[in-house]
Write a protein that holds these residues in place. Structure first.
Motif, PDB file in Angstrom:
ATOM      1  N   GLN A  16      52.832  37.570  35.191  1.00 35.79           N
ATOM      2  CA  GLN A  16      51.486  38.137  35.251  1.00 35.79           C
ATOM      3  C   GLN A  16      51.051  38.759  33.928  1.00 35.79           C
ATOM      4  O   GLN A  16      51.843  39.386  33.229  1.00 35.79           O
ATOM      5  N   THR A  17      49.755  38.616  33.608  1.00 39.06           N
ATOM      6  CA  THR A  17      49.151  39.397  32.533  1.00 39.06           C
ATOM      7  C   THR A  17      48.834  40.777  33.077  1.00 39.06           C
ATOM      8  O   THR A  17      48.826  41.009  34.297  1.00 39.06           O
ATOM      9  N   ALA A  18      48.540  41.712  32.181  1.00 39.49           N
ATOM     10  CA  ALA A  18      48.212  43.068  32.616  1.00 39.49           C
ATOM     11  C   ALA A  18      46.945  43.076  33.478  1.00 39.49           C
ATOM     12  O   ALA A  18      46.880  43.777  34.489  1.00 39.49           O
ATOM     13  N   SER A  19      45.945  42.289  33.099  1.00 39.58           N
ATOM     14  CA  SER A  19      44.689  42.276  33.851  1.00 39.58           C
ATOM     15  C   SER A  19      44.886  41.696  35.244  1.00 39.58           C
ATOM     16  O   SER A  19      44.327  42.196  36.227  1.00 39.58           O
ATOM     17  N   TYR A  20      45.681  40.643  35.342  1.00 38.00           N
ATOM     18  CA  TYR A  20      45.967  40.036  36.643  1.00 38.00           C
ATOM     19  C   TYR A  20      46.749  41.022  37.514  1.00 38.00           C
ATOM     20  O   TYR A  20      46.434  41.216  38.692  1.00 38.00           O
ATOM     21  N   ALA A  21      47.784  41.642  36.925  1.00 42.63           N
ATOM     22  CA  ALA A  21      48.590  42.612  37.669  1.00 42.63           C
ATOM     23  C   ALA A  21      47.724  43.753  38.175  1.00 42.63           C
ATOM     24  O   ALA A  21      47.863  44.205  39.317  1.00 42.63           O
ATOM     25  N   ARG A  22      46.816  44.220  37.339  1.00 37.33           N
ATOM     26  CA  ARG A  22      45.926  45.326  37.723  1.00 37.33           C
ATOM     27  C   ARG A  22      45.081  44.941  38.934  1.00 37.33           C
ATOM     28  O   ARG A  22      44.897  45.726  39.857  1.00 37.33           O
ATOM     29  N   ILE A  49      47.810  53.267  38.833  1.00 37.43           N
ATOM     30  CA  ILE A  49      47.675  51.830  38.582  1.00 37.43           C
ATOM     31  C   ILE A  49      48.347  51.466  37.260  1.00 37.43           C
ATOM     32  O   ILE A  49      49.117  50.504  37.177  1.00 37.43           O
ATOM     33  N   GLU A  50      48.066  52.258  36.223  1.00 37.71           N
ATOM     34  CA  GLU A  50      48.621  51.940  34.906  1.00 37.71           C
ATOM     35  C   GLU A  50      50.135  52.084  34.882  1.00 37.71           C
ATOM     36  O   GLU A  50      50.824  51.341  34.177  1.00 37.71           O
ATOM     37  N   SER A 104      61.012  55.813  41.932  1.00 47.57           N
ATOM     38  CA  SER A 104      61.367  54.500  41.415  1.00 47.57           C
ATOM     39  C   SER A 104      60.126  53.837  40.841  1.00 47.57           C
ATOM     40  O   SER A 104      59.022  54.041  41.331  1.00 47.57           O
ATOM     41  N   ARG A 105      60.327  53.038  39.808  1.00 50.84           N
ATOM     42  CA  ARG A 105      59.196  52.314  39.222  1.00 50.84           C
ATOM     43  C   ARG A 105      58.738  51.191  40.145  1.00 50.84           C
ATOM     44  O   ARG A 105      57.664  50.640  39.955  1.00 50.84           O
ATOM     45  N   LEU A 148      45.380  46.808  42.582  1.00 51.67           N
ATOM     46  CA  LEU A 148      44.194  47.475  43.115  1.00 51.67           C
ATOM     47  C   LEU A 148      43.784  46.902  44.461  1.00 51.67           C
ATOM     48  O   LEU A 148      43.337  47.630  45.352  1.00 51.67           O
ATOM     49  N   ALA A 149      43.965  45.597  44.653  1.00 53.13           N
ATOM     50  CA  ALA A 149      43.605  44.969  45.923  1.00 53.13           C
ATOM     51  C   ALA A 149      44.420  45.542  47.080  1.00 53.13           C
ATOM     52  O   ALA A 149      43.919  45.690  48.197  1.00 53.13           O
ATOM     53  N   SER A 150      45.682  45.880  46.809  1.00 56.04           N
ATOM     54  CA  SER A 150      46.558  46.428  47.856  1.00 56.04           C
ATOM     55  C   SER A 150      46.474  47.940  47.966  1.00 56.04           C
ATOM     56  O   SER A 150      46.930  48.514  48.954  1.00 56.04           O
ATOM     57  N   ASN A 151      45.909  48.598  46.922  1.00 58.59           N
ATOM     58  CA  ASN A 151      45.845  50.065  46.896  1.00 58.59           C
ATOM     59  C   ASN A 151      44.454  50.505  46.444  1.00 58.59           C
ATOM     60  O   ASN A 151      44.290  51.023  45.330  1.00 58.59           O
ATOM     61  N   PRO A 152      43.412  50.313  47.286  1.00 59.21           N
ATOM     62  CA  PRO A 152      42.031  50.564  46.838  1.00 59.21           C
ATOM     63  C   PRO A 152      41.724  52.019  46.520  1.00 59.21           C
ATOM     64  O   PRO A 152      40.726  52.295  45.844  1.00 59.21           O
ATOM     65  N   PHE A 153      42.551  52.949  46.990  1.00 61.27           N
ATOM     66  CA  PHE A 153      42.280  54.366  46.741  1.00 61.27           C
ATOM     67  C   PHE A 153      43.234  54.974  45.708  1.00 61.27           C
ATOM     68  O   PHE A 153      43.270  56.189  45.526  1.00 61.27           O
ATOM     69  N   ILE A 154      43.994  54.132  45.016  1.00 62.97           N
ATOM     70  CA  ILE A 154      44.985  54.612  44.069  1.00 62.97           C
ATOM     71  C   ILE A 154      44.290  55.139  42.813  1.00 62.97           C
ATOM     72  O   ILE A 154      43.211  54.674  42.433  1.00 62.97           O
TER      73      ILE A 154
END
Length: 280
Positions: A116-122, A137-138, A84-85, A126-132
């Motif tokens: 959200q903008t793309a930069s904000y979403a990113r 992420i994209e 799922s997306r 990343l804050a919730s998934n530091p090893f992703i």
């Protein structure tokens, strides 16, 4: 209407279960025999076949080995059940969101995904998934930006959002990203695509403390509410409960700044971020 997401997932489970039963019987195995060989009970296999239990990826891989199905069930599990997306707890809400004629949202900590903008979403992802991985992420950012396409429709949904002032003051992604994010929000508001109010710090305690909320209205179905906690979400469609949630939202709306005062505060916050970014 509130069961649209669960219905599509149930259909995938049923397809999986039918295929499992057909392949098992073609191999001349009982549920008990297959279960023993993949280290679960026969009843567990029966629950898969009856679409009662969600297919499990590790069990699917072992079923492929025993039934010699060349990865068929593992692929089905990945594509139909797990691919799922959106997070599983949010998938049904995302489907309903796209069908709504009106959305009323409260965000206590971060900017709502639709804004959200793309930069904000990113930065949030990343804050919730530091090893992703960067690719993952994209994928998530793209899914979030695709959701926001519904705001390009001038007719629907009507979108009202209340942001706690904390959303404006938390420098998510840094000062440049926040200035861009707040400018994006202002642009949507000026195009009358979203009506924004800010709940200021000065209000103090407020209804739904710390809990995000989305109220959704539809042309041909009763209203539904969605609330979210840590890696979990709830769709509420009981009329009495939705009425209570609506009452809480009305209290938030009454305590929030007017739309004009809210936009002035957002403009000021964006300018503060720009000024600070230019001096560092």
């Amino acid at each position: 209407m509130a069961n649209a997401g669960s219905s599509s997932r149930q259909a995938a489970w049923e397809f999986y279960g039918t295929e499992l039963k057909n392949r098992r019987e073609a191999a001349g195995m009982t549920q008990q025999e297959l279960g023993r060989r993949v280290f679960v009970s026969g009843g567990y296999i029966g629950q898969f076949e009856q679409a009662i239990r969600k297919p499990q990826l590790d069990v699917a891989a072992r079923i492929d080995e025993v039934l010699q199905t060349d990865g068929f069930f593992e692929r089905m599990c990945r594509k139909l059940i797990h691919n799922s997306r959106y997070a599983e707890y949010f998938a049904a809400a995302a489907e309903l969101e796209a069908l709504a004629t009106r959305l009323c949202e409260f965000a206590p900590t971060i900017m709502p995904g639709l804004l959200q903008t793309a930069s904000y979403a990113r930065a949030v992802i990343l804050a919730s998934n530091p090893f992703i991985s960067d690719d993952h992420i994209e994928e998530k950012v793209t899914a979030r930006m695709d959701r926001a396409h519904l705001l390009k429709n001038p007719a629907k949904p009507e979108y009202w959002v209340i942001l706690h002032e904390h959303v404006l003051r938390l420098p998510t992604g840094g000062r440049v990203v926040m200035a861009e994010q707040l400018d994006h929000l202002l642009a949507l508001a000026r195009r009358r695509r979203v009506l924004v109010q800010v709940l200021p710090y000065a209000v103090g305690a407020y209804p739904l403390m710390g809990r995000m909320l989305t109220l959704m209205e539809f042309e041909d179905a009763p209203p539904t509410a969605y609330t979210e906690a840590v890696y979990s979400g709830n769709l509420l469609d009981d009329p009495a409960l939705v009425k209570r949630v609506q009452a809480a939202y009305d209290l938030l709306r009454a305590s929030a700044l007017s739309s004009e005062a809210s936009l002035a505060l957002i403009e000021s916050a964006a300018e503060d971020y720009r000024r600070c970014a230019s001096t560092t």
